[in-house]
Write a protein that holds these residues in place. Structure first.
Motif, PDB file in Angstrom:
ATOM      1  N   GLN A  29      58.100  12.648 -60.989  1.00 13.11           N
ATOM      2  CA  GLN A  29      56.594  11.895 -61.609  1.00 13.11           C
ATOM      3  C   GLN A  29      55.934  11.987 -60.397  1.00 13.11           C
ATOM      4  OE1 GLN A  29      59.221  10.084 -61.206  1.00 13.11           O
ATOM      5  NE2 GLN A  29      59.180   8.239 -60.599  1.00 13.11           N
ATOM      6  N   THR A  30      54.410  12.360 -61.029  1.00  9.70           N
ATOM      7  CA  THR A  30      53.263  11.815 -60.614  1.00  9.70           C
ATOM      8  C   THR A  30      53.067  10.301 -59.653  1.00  9.70           C
ATOM      9  OG1 THR A  30      52.095  13.924 -60.897  1.00  9.70           O
ATOM     10  CG2 THR A  30      50.771  12.531 -59.752  1.00  9.70           C
ATOM     11  N   GLU A  31      51.747  10.474 -59.223  1.00 13.57           N
ATOM     12  CA  GLU A  31      52.029   8.834 -58.772  1.00 13.57           C
ATOM     13  C   GLU A  31      50.964   8.697 -58.652  1.00 13.57           C
ATOM     14  OE1 GLU A  31      53.579   5.836 -58.714  1.00 13.57           O
ATOM     15  OE2 GLU A  31      55.795   6.460 -58.841  1.00 13.57           O
ATOM     16  N   GLY A  32      49.653   7.781 -58.994  1.00  9.25           N
ATOM     17  CA  GLY A  32      48.498   7.724 -58.940  1.00  9.25           C
ATOM     18  C   GLY A  32      48.296   6.569 -57.854  1.00  9.25           C
ATOM     19  N   ARG A  33      47.800   7.684 -56.361  1.00 13.19           N
ATOM     20  CA  ARG A  33      47.798   6.610 -55.697  1.00 13.19           C
ATOM     21  C   ARG A  33      45.172   6.553 -55.263  1.00 13.19           C
ATOM     22  NH1 ARG A  33      52.688   7.012 -54.296  1.00 13.19           N
ATOM     23  NH2 ARG A  33      53.795   4.548 -54.149  1.00 13.19           N
ATOM     24  N   PHE A  34      44.954   7.347 -56.109  1.00 13.22           N
ATOM     25  CA  PHE A  34      43.785   8.016 -55.463  1.00 13.22           C
ATOM     26  C   PHE A  34      42.671   6.561 -55.637  1.00 13.22           C
ATOM     27  CE2 PHE A  34      44.424  12.160 -55.327  1.00 13.22           C
ATOM     28  CZ  PHE A  34      43.443  12.908 -53.739  1.00 13.22           C
ATOM     29  N   GLU A  35      43.150   5.778 -56.895  1.00 15.19           N
ATOM     30  CA  GLU A  35      42.291   4.568 -57.093  1.00 15.19           C
ATOM     31  C   GLU A  35      42.165   4.098 -55.398  1.00 15.19           C
ATOM     32  OE1 GLU A  35      43.306   1.998 -59.971  1.00 15.19           O
ATOM     33  OE2 GLU A  35      43.017   3.676 -61.215  1.00 15.19           O
ATOM     34  N   GLN A  36      42.777   3.562 -55.433  1.00 12.73           N
ATOM     35  CA  GLN A  36      43.317   3.077 -53.352  1.00 12.73           C
ATOM     36  C   GLN A  36      41.982   4.190 -52.602  1.00 12.73           C
ATOM     37  OE1 GLN A  36      46.675   1.684 -51.918  1.00 12.73           O
ATOM     38  NE2 GLN A  36      47.391   2.466 -53.422  1.00 12.73           N
ATOM     39  N   ASN A  80      45.035  17.197 -59.573  1.00 17.52           N
ATOM     40  CA  ASN A  80      44.074  17.521 -59.165  1.00 17.52           C
ATOM     41  C   ASN A  80      42.782  16.959 -59.476  1.00 17.52           C
ATOM     42  OD1 ASN A  80      45.923  19.104 -57.575  1.00 17.52           O
ATOM     43  ND2 ASN A  80      45.168  21.234 -59.050  1.00 17.52           N
ATOM     44  N   GLU A  81      43.229  16.673 -60.903  1.00 14.05           N
ATOM     45  CA  GLU A  81      41.804  15.910 -60.804  1.00 14.05           C
ATOM     46  C   GLU A  81      41.306  14.913 -60.440  1.00 14.05           C
ATOM     47  OE1 GLU A  81      38.654  14.660 -63.216  1.00 14.05           O
ATOM     48  OE2 GLU A  81      39.629  16.699 -63.165  1.00 14.05           O
ATOM     49  N   ASP A  82      42.293  13.737 -59.926  1.00 17.09           N
ATOM     50  CA  ASP A  82      41.846  12.473 -59.000  1.00 17.09           C
ATOM     51  C   ASP A  82      41.149  13.451 -57.738  1.00 17.09           C
ATOM     52  OD1 ASP A  82      43.477  11.033 -60.987  1.00 17.09           O
ATOM     53  OD2 ASP A  82      45.596  11.569 -59.779  1.00 17.09           O
ATOM     54  N   LEU A  83      41.569  14.612 -57.379  1.00 16.22           N
ATOM     55  CA  LEU A  83      41.666  15.053 -55.673  1.00 16.22           C
ATOM     56  C   LEU A  83      39.765  15.470 -56.455  1.00 16.22           C
ATOM     57  CD1 LEU A  83      40.856  15.589 -52.932  1.00 16.22           C
ATOM     58  CD2 LEU A  83      41.781  17.409 -53.621  1.00 16.22           C
ATOM     59  N   ARG A  84      39.591  15.648 -57.423  1.00 19.09           N
ATOM     60  CA  ARG A  84      38.313  16.522 -57.792  1.00 19.09           C
ATOM     61  C   ARG A  84      37.335  15.223 -58.435  1.00 19.09           C
ATOM     62  NH1 ARG A  84      39.766  18.809 -62.698  1.00 19.09           N
ATOM     63  NH2 ARG A  84      40.686  20.596 -61.418  1.00 19.09           N
ATOM     64  N   LYS A  85      37.329  14.223 -58.791  1.00 16.39           N
ATOM     65  CA  LYS A  85      37.187  12.416 -58.832  1.00 16.39           C
ATOM     66  C   LYS A  85      37.062  11.951 -57.657  1.00 16.39           C
ATOM     67  CE  LYS A  85      37.331   7.914 -61.054  1.00 16.39           C
ATOM     68  NZ  LYS A  85      38.002   7.337 -61.500  1.00 16.39           N
ATOM     69  N   PHE A  86      37.947  12.259 -56.754  1.00 15.36           N
ATOM     70  CA  PHE A  86      37.298  11.420 -54.961  1.00 15.36           C
ATOM     71  C   PHE A  86      36.199  11.948 -54.413  1.00 15.36           C
ATOM     72  CE2 PHE A  86      37.796  11.551 -50.417  1.00 15.36           C
ATOM     73  CZ  PHE A  86      38.437  10.244 -50.651  1.00 15.36           C
ATOM     74  N   VAL A  87      36.225  13.308 -54.716  1.00 15.27           N
ATOM     75  CA  VAL A  87      34.849  14.545 -54.105  1.00 15.27           C
ATOM     76  C   VAL A  87      33.794  13.984 -54.207  1.00 15.27           C
ATOM     77  CG1 VAL A  87      34.316  16.358 -53.391  1.00 15.27           C
ATOM     78  CG2 VAL A  87      37.132  16.007 -52.709  1.00 15.27           C
ATOM     79  N   GLY A  88      33.949  14.121 -55.990  1.00 10.67           N
ATOM     80  CA  GLY A  88      32.628  13.627 -57.003  1.00 10.67           C
ATOM     81  C   GLY A  88      32.413  11.938 -56.693  1.00 10.67           C
TER      82      GLY A  88
END
Length: 449
Positions: A29-36, A80-88
């Motif tokens: 599974q994918t873990e969502g750590r981009f919120e951090q 990938n969507e998490d990274l796209r959001k981070f860069v944005g």
């Protein structure tokens, strides 16, 4: 006219460490750590950084540099969507984003390596790696052997002279720009990358996005071999990194000044036309606070980082003065997990001082692209000038524990000097400046009038 990166202050993020991700990527599974990671952006902006170097980011097996998929964000971090959001979010805050490009080698779970394991010399990818030999086995039990990076067989060295490998990697770079809108790449192990590959990469990126920045990890050697008009824009300035901490520890400003004179002196510096990437620590080096014998030197170290020639970078956590030293077997203490909830708890006077230095650096072109000239030098005191077309900025530091007086002539006209750190005004008489510095004090002076 300078590009965005010439006037940037970088913030270096090692996402797998700072988010406390598992050391091995074994879950489905994918873990969502981009919120951090998203939560760091306001802090980075407040600190005065205008660009982020973040990585490694893409799917790997352990530390991030054993890539197994160049088009998929590491599932321990997110999607990938998490990274796209981070860069944005970074771009909305006026922060550029540079990612790690690990092109010298892949991990053993990369599709091409797996295909060779399965089909041996029948694999269409048998020439994707260096010195593949089907007549003997590898130390890791394969029925063939291959060249590994520095003998680490979990890192199989790519054959960058193979056009198919080049095309594959350049296509991955195009994907990163199109999908994530990144602004540059830091090339891992640039010192051993094929020069023709780097030329092809530079040409490709020049067409891909205006002012796309390429910076390489290079420790030893003539930096201009890598940083030039046809290859990379910049490389890591390990020479100055060493000079900054050992010059302070030995109370020897001559070491620091000699390094800069050799690199950047306006009449003879061998790299005076190259804006090198400067730092006092990173994910591979002990924290600067652990390296310094006299912890009070932390202020003058950072003063020099932000006012000497180069593009300064702050490694996450070091703005709070945290310590960390590697062992022969482990780098984990260099890459600790830090929760955004801890920011206020960690905040120190050093944090505010670095933020002030970052604002001063970005506000004054002389400190970003100005010529360098040495003005005063003893073992424990050092003064120099950075000059652009319309500015002259003088930095003076005293690394001694006691007070010191500096007196020197100025190479330019002016009636007053304004201390950019304190706002203090001082008169200049007959083009001569006399300064009194307390122990471990710095002054950054703008010459006016």
């Amino acid at each position: 006219m300078s590009a965005w990166y010439d006037s940037s202050v970088f913030y270096h993020m090692y996402p797998l460490g700072m988010t406390g991700a598992p050391k091995e990527n074994r879950e489905e599974q994918t873990e969502g750590r981009f919120e951090q990671l998203d939560a760091w952006i306001p802090h980075i902006k407040e600190l005065g950084a205008s660009a982020i170097y973040i990585g490694p980011l893409f799917e790997s097996t352990t530390h991030g540099y054993d890539t197994r998929n160049y088009r998929l964000v590491d599932r321990r971090l997110g999607t990938n969507e998490d990274l796209r959001k981070f860069v944005g979010l970074c771009h909305e805050s006026g922060i550029r984003v540079v990612v790690d490009g690990v092109f010298n080698h892949t991990g053993r779970e990369f599709f091409a390596f797996r295909d060779i394991q399965e089909k041996r010399d029948g694999s269409p990818y048998r020439d994707w790696y260096k010195n593949v030999n089907f007549w003997q086995g590898s130390p890791l039990g394969d029925s063939f052997t291959y060249e590994a990076w520095q003998g680490h067989y979990e890192l199989a060295a790519l054959n960058l002279r193979n056009p198919a490998v080049q095309d594959y990697l350049l296509s991955a770079v195009s994907f990163w720009v199109q999908e994530f809108d990144i602004d540059g790449i830091r090339l891992d192990c640039a010192n051993v990358l094929d020069f023709d590959f780097m030329k092809a990469l530079r040409s490709h990126c020049d067409r891909l996005k205006p002012e796309f920045w390429l910076m390489g990890e290079v420790i030893h050697g003539d930096y201009s071999r890598w940083a030039n008009e046809s290859m990379l824009h910049s490389v890591t300035n390990y020479e100055l990194h060493k000079g900054l901490y050992s010059g302070h520890n030995d109370y020897n400003c001559f070491e620091i000044a000699h390094t800069i004179r050799r690199q950047s002196e306006q009449n003879g510096g061998i790299y005076r036309n190259i804006n090198l990437y400067t730092f006092v620590d990173n994910h591979d080096e002990d924290r600067i606070m652990s390296k310094l014998k006299n912890k009070k030197h932390i202020a003058t170290v950072y003063t020099m980082l932000f006012t000497l020639p180069g593009i300064p970078s702050i490694y996450y956590g070091s703005e709070w003065g945290i310590e960390g030293a590697r062992t022969p077997y482990c780098d984990d203490m260099l890459r600790p997990a830090i929760s955004p909830d801890q920011f206020s708890e960690y905040h120190t006077g050093l944090t505010d001082y670095i933020a002030k230095l970052a604002r001063i650096h970005k506000a004054h072109p002389a400190l970003c692209i100005g010529a360098y000239r040495e003005l005063f030098l003893t073992n424990r005191q050092y003064a120099f000038c950075r000059s652009s077309e319309n500015e002259n900025i003088i930095t003076a530091v005293n690394i001694d524990g006691g007070a010191a007086d500096l007196s020197f002539s100025l190479p330019m006209g002016g009636s007053r000097a304004i201390d950019l750190l304190t706002g203090e005004n001082m008169l200049i008489e007959n083009n001569h400046l006399c300064l009194h510095l307390t122990g471990c004090e710095s002054k950054i002076l703008e010459i006016v009038g």
